[in-house]
Design an enzyme around this catalytic site. Sequence first.
Site, mmCIF file in Angstrom:
data_model
loop_
_atom_site.group_PDB
_atom_site.id
_atom_site.type_symbol
_atom_site.label_atom_id
_atom_site.label_comp_id
_atom_site.label_asym_id
_atom_site.label_seq_id
_atom_site.Cartn_x
_atom_site.Cartn_y
_atom_site.Cartn_z
ATOM 1 N N ASP A 1 46.309 79.927 28.085
ATOM 2 C CA ASP A 1 45.796 78.507 27.296
ATOM 3 C C ASP A 1 44.317 78.418 27.299
ATOM 4 O O ASP A 1 43.720 78.903 28.530
ATOM 5 C CB ASP A 1 46.420 77.454 27.613
ATOM 6 C CG ASP A 1 46.435 76.379 26.673
ATOM 7 O OD1 ASP A 1 46.017 76.578 25.372
ATOM 8 O OD2 ASP A 1 46.304 75.054 26.881
ATOM 9 N N ASN B 1 53.284 77.662 17.271
ATOM 10 C CA ASN B 1 51.563 77.890 16.846
ATOM 11 C C ASN B 1 51.569 78.041 15.460
ATOM 12 O O ASN B 1 50.537 78.360 15.077
ATOM 13 C CB ASN B 1 51.217 79.119 17.513
ATOM 14 C CG ASN B 1 50.812 78.789 19.255
ATOM 15 O OD1 ASN B 1 50.968 79.572 20.093
ATOM 16 N ND2 ASN B 1 50.570 77.540 19.550
HETATM 17 C C1 IPE Z 1 50.757 77.448 24.604
HETATM 18 O O1 IPE Z 1 49.673 76.759 24.126
HETATM 19 C C2 IPE Z 1 51.054 78.547 23.685
HETATM 20 C C3 IPE Z 1 50.541 79.908 24.329
HETATM 21 C C4 IPE Z 1 49.684 79.832 25.089
HETATM 22 C C5 IPE Z 1 50.371 81.012 23.317
HETATM 23 P P1 IPE Z 1 49.546 75.823 23.278
HETATM 24 O O2 IPE Z 1 48.151 75.572 23.134
HETATM 25 O O3 IPE Z 1 50.148 76.027 21.807
HETATM 26 O O4 IPE Z 1 50.155 74.276 23.772
HETATM 27 P P2 IPE Z 1 49.821 72.815 23.512
HETATM 28 O O5 IPE Z 1 50.029 72.574 22.017
HETATM 29 O O6 IPE Z 1 48.529 72.707 24.035
HETATM 30 O O7 IPE Z 1 50.954 72.265 24.237
HETATM 31 C C1 IPE Z 2 45.855 79.697 23.672
HETATM 32 O O1 IPE Z 2 44.595 79.384 23.674
HETATM 33 C C2 IPE Z 2 46.138 81.184 22.921
HETATM 34 C C3 IPE Z 2 47.293 80.653 21.749
HETATM 35 C C4 IPE Z 2 47.747 79.416 21.622
HETATM 36 C C5 IPE Z 2 47.576 81.617 20.814
HETATM 37 P P1 IPE Z 2 44.347 78.175 22.747
HETATM 38 O O2 IPE Z 2 44.057 78.598 21.154
HETATM 39 O O3 IPE Z 2 45.568 77.095 22.529
HETATM 40 O O4 IPE Z 2 43.353 77.305 23.201
HETATM 41 P P2 IPE Z 2 42.997 75.672 23.153
HETATM 42 O O5 IPE Z 2 43.932 75.253 23.999
HETATM 43 O O6 IPE Z 2 42.756 75.473 21.844
HETATM 44 O O7 IPE Z 2 41.719 75.678 24.137
HETATM 45 MG MG MG Z 3 45.944 75.496 23.706
#
Ligand code: IPE
Ligand code: IPE
Ligand code: MG
Length: 251
Positions: free
Chosen positions: A28, A76
């Site tokens: 993340d 996502n």
């Molecule tokens: C979890 O991260 C999914 C991945 C790392 C692919 P998210 O960024 O989607 O999670 P939330 O929305 O903060 O819970």
């Molecule tokens: C994790 O990084 C990757 C995916 C969920 C695909 P994020 O895109 O969730 O990054 P933040 O949480 O917005 O910083």
């Molecule tokens: Mg995230």
Amino acid sequence: MSVDESAASQSEADRIDRLPAHIGIIMDGNGRWATSRGLPRLIGHREGYKTLRSVLLHANDLGIQYLTVYAFSAENWRRPEDEVDGLMQLITQAAIDELRVMHLNNVRVRVAGRLDELPHSLRNALIKGVETTAQNTGITFTLAINYGGRAEIVDAVRRIMREGTNPDEVTEETISRCLYNPDIPEPDLLIRTAGELRLSNFLLWQGAYAELYVVQKPWPEFTPEDLEAACQEYARRVRKFGAVAPRSASP
Ligand code: IPE
Ligand code: IPE
Ligand code: MG
């Protein structure tokens, strides 16, 4: 990796006396990493991909047997269309480009998630990766993509019902057997980058007794040394699985 580097990571592995067999990572913070630099979020995802490449190869060198990474959750799809499209393109290209390196490094590729909802080119690239590396004996690398822990349990229940199983005969083993990769053991250690203290629907069933480890840095800044630090911390944890700790273990 050079002979010297390989020897160095071997000695590092020796110092970590109780390696987790299976590590799961919630990668993340790509978006925040990019926006804090005034860059588009997709640049963060691209950096995250580079991080994954080095962490995977290092985990393999350390002797970790299983690595499962959360690349795209079933939730996502709620993101803006251009980010979702960009991610699908990035992962498709990565799956094509990295296959040779994976195979050369004896990595066995697996996937977890509802593949039938992914773009065809991505699904095909993933299936090719799984098939090409099926006999490899190094680390088993599972890409969780369009993956949701609840969806996985729903899919398992559907299968159990379709098979006409007698409800009284359903046990935890019945459900475990019907998950996406029943041959892969439960994760011992779950790492999450970028500081959030939640599972976000990752490995809900399998992670019941996983040790949790959260780092503040976003995924693009995570290094092989951070992976080792997580393993060192894991080695200090006392796992009890609901029982009482053995006398030799600390609290
Ligand atoms: C979890 O991260 C999914 C991945 C790392 C692919 P998210 O960024 O989607 O999670 P939330 O929305 O903060 O819970
Ligand atoms: C994790 O990084 C990757 C995916 C969920 C695909 P994020 O895109 O969730 O990054 P933040 O949480 O917005 O910083
Ligand atoms: Mg995230």
